[in-house]
Design an enzyme around this catalytic site. Structure first.
Site, mmCIF file in Angstrom:
data_model
loop_
_atom_site.group_PDB
_atom_site.id
_atom_site.type_symbol
_atom_site.label_atom_id
_atom_site.label_comp_id
_atom_site.label_asym_id
_atom_site.label_seq_id
_atom_site.Cartn_x
_atom_site.Cartn_y
_atom_site.Cartn_z
ATOM 1 N N ALA A 113 -58.701 -82.237 26.970
ATOM 2 C CA ALA A 113 -59.808 -81.311 27.202
ATOM 3 C C ALA A 113 -61.108 -82.000 27.627
ATOM 4 O O ALA A 113 -61.738 -81.588 28.613
ATOM 5 C CB ALA A 113 -60.036 -80.452 25.956
ATOM 6 N N ARG A 141 -57.070 -74.948 34.796
ATOM 7 C CA ARG A 141 -56.395 -74.886 33.489
ATOM 8 C C ARG A 141 -57.086 -73.822 32.656
ATOM 9 O O ARG A 141 -58.307 -73.849 32.523
ATOM 10 C CB ARG A 141 -56.468 -76.229 32.737
ATOM 11 C CG ARG A 141 -55.746 -77.406 33.355
ATOM 12 C CD ARG A 141 -54.234 -77.294 33.356
ATOM 13 N NE ARG A 141 -53.599 -77.223 32.062
ATOM 14 C CZ ARG A 141 -53.192 -78.304 31.354
ATOM 15 N NH1 ARG A 141 -53.408 -79.515 31.822
ATOM 16 N NH2 ARG A 141 -52.584 -78.146 30.199
ATOM 17 N N GLN A 186 -46.461 -86.979 26.113
ATOM 18 C CA GLN A 186 -47.740 -87.682 26.047
ATOM 19 C C GLN A 186 -47.792 -88.660 24.878
ATOM 20 O O GLN A 186 -48.484 -89.674 24.939
ATOM 21 C CB GLN A 186 -48.900 -86.683 25.919
ATOM 22 C CG GLN A 186 -49.087 -85.784 27.132
ATOM 23 C CD GLN A 186 -48.438 -84.428 26.929
ATOM 24 O OE1 GLN A 186 -47.370 -84.312 26.321
ATOM 25 N NE2 GLN A 186 -49.061 -83.381 27.454
ATOM 26 N N ASP A 219 -58.057 -78.311 22.066
ATOM 27 C CA ASP A 219 -58.452 -77.852 23.396
ATOM 28 C C ASP A 219 -59.413 -76.672 23.325
ATOM 29 O O ASP A 219 -60.157 -76.435 24.266
ATOM 30 C CB ASP A 219 -57.217 -77.473 24.203
ATOM 31 C CG ASP A 219 -56.463 -78.701 24.668
ATOM 32 O OD1 ASP A 219 -56.630 -79.087 25.832
ATOM 33 O OD2 ASP A 219 -55.721 -79.286 23.856
ATOM 34 N N ASN A 279 -54.327 -76.257 20.187
ATOM 35 C CA ASN A 279 -54.018 -77.640 20.554
ATOM 36 C C ASN A 279 -52.593 -77.675 21.113
ATOM 37 O O ASN A 279 -51.902 -76.662 21.184
ATOM 38 C CB ASN A 279 -54.169 -78.565 19.344
ATOM 39 C CG ASN A 279 -54.155 -80.039 19.736
ATOM 40 O OD1 ASN A 279 -54.889 -80.455 20.625
ATOM 41 N ND2 ASN A 279 -53.320 -80.824 19.094
#
Length: 358
Positions: free
Chosen positions: A56, A96, A205, A246, A256
């Site tokens: 973010a 996004r 990730q 986020d 999140n």
């Protein structure tokens, strides 16, 4: 600790130089370290959408630089360039939907545009604002690291195991990281024995980015399947789950990376403390609760394929990118403005009235 963190800095994801935005392509890490140069707002929007850059805070910073690139092109075109720029704001905003830092950064750039004086140099002013957003995030990371370490010390200062999810390090921010910044700081203070990193499907990730960052800094890290988290909490002495965010709503609910909610449920069951680390730009006081957060869903092929090769059955796939963790499962939210323990509407409002601590 600040000086020790600065000395340990090794990784960055964003670089603004020579009038272009350079982004480290996070889709191909850790196998290749490739920087891509962007000179248009459309290019930056696609980089955000395709996850060349993610996290973010990093998304917000990149969007701010995208506005600078857009303004440069619109001024060169002539005419009412500020009106034309609105199309670029919209393009970047659509890249996004869940990370509120994106909209916060765009609003800040639009506000700076509105405060331009008659004879001001608009491109220089917008560039200075984008750079300030970038530098401010770096400073916020340092402050949050110190506050998070103090919180760990307050509740349990001895060496311990920590579990984290997704990537919240230098690759996701303009500095040292949010949750991973706290973990880095705690390790420097001798308070971390081992970090367990969820692999974080489907983009991995955790395995590609978080494990890579920690290993490069000599921090003991063990990679685990997302579904092993509850077992690890039960058997490996984990005392904290530390994650990023986020979007955080007015009541303290947290959106999140998908899988965070189940971590919080498991942490509550096992008596493991749950910490969320995020800058105040992630807090959206316009949304009352997590029920109001738009949750991005991505192409199901991300679940059904690996490296472009199909490995799943011929079925539909549900691929939400985020989930919402209710405030009552969160022990603490750490921001650069301070810490909120056991968050609720009143405590969040009080936090947002404070000035930054740095």
């Amino acid at each position: 600790m600040r000086d020790r963190l600065l000395a340990a800095e090794k990784v960055k994801a964003i670089d603004w130089r020579d009038g272009a935005l350079y982004l480290l392509d996070q889709r191909i890490l850790p196998f290749e370290e490739t920087w891509i140069a962007y000179t248009t707002a459309a290019g930056v929007a696609e980089a955000i959408r395709s996850m060349v850059v993610r996290g973010a805070p990093a998304i917000g910073i990149s969007a701010a630089y995208g506005v600078v690139l857009a303004a440069r092109a619109r001024v060169a075109e002539g005419g009412d360039w500020q009106a034309a720029l609105e199309a670029d704001f919209a393009l970047l905003a659509d890249s996004r939907p869940t990370a509120v830092n994106l909209f916060w950064a765009l609003d800040r750039m639009r506000d700076r545009l509105g405060r331009l004086k008659e004879h001001a140099e608009p491109l220089a002013a917008l560039e200075a604002e984008a750079v300030a957003i970038h530098e401010s995030d770096r400073e916020a990371n340092l402050t949050m690291a110190q506050l998070g370490v103090d919180l760990i010390r307050k509740h349990q200062g001895n060496a311990q195991a920590i579990l984290t999810h997704c990537n919240t390090g230098a690759l996701a921010t303009g500095g040292f990281g949010t949750a991973l910044g706290v973990i880095r700081g705690a390790f420097l203070e001798g308070m971390v024995e081992r970090v367990y990193a969820d692999e974080t499907r489907p983009w991995l990730q955790g395995s590609r980015l978080t494990a890579w960052e920690l290993a490069n800094e000599g921090i003991p890290v063990t990679l685990n399947a997302d579904s092993a988290a509850a077992h690890i909490m039960k058997t490996k002495g984990v005392t904290w789950v530390i994650v990023g965010a986020d979007r955080i709503t007015a009541n303290g609910d947290v959106a999140n990376k998908i899988g965070t909610y189940q971590l919080a449920v498991c942490a509550m069951h096992h008596g493991v403390r749950f910490m969320v680390v995020a800058p105040s730009s992630t807090i959206d006081m316009n949304l009352a609760s997590g029920e109001d957060i738009p949750i991005e869903e991505r192409d199901g092929r991300e679940l059904l394929e690996v490296g472009g090769k199909r490995v799943g059955a011929d079925v539909d796939a549900f691929n939400p990118v985020f989930d919402v963790t209710p405030a009552d499962l969160i022990d603490a939210i750490v921001t650069e403005k301070g810490i909120v323990e056991r968050p609720d509407m009143a405590k969040m409002a009080q936090l947002m009235c404070r000035k930054r601590l740095h």
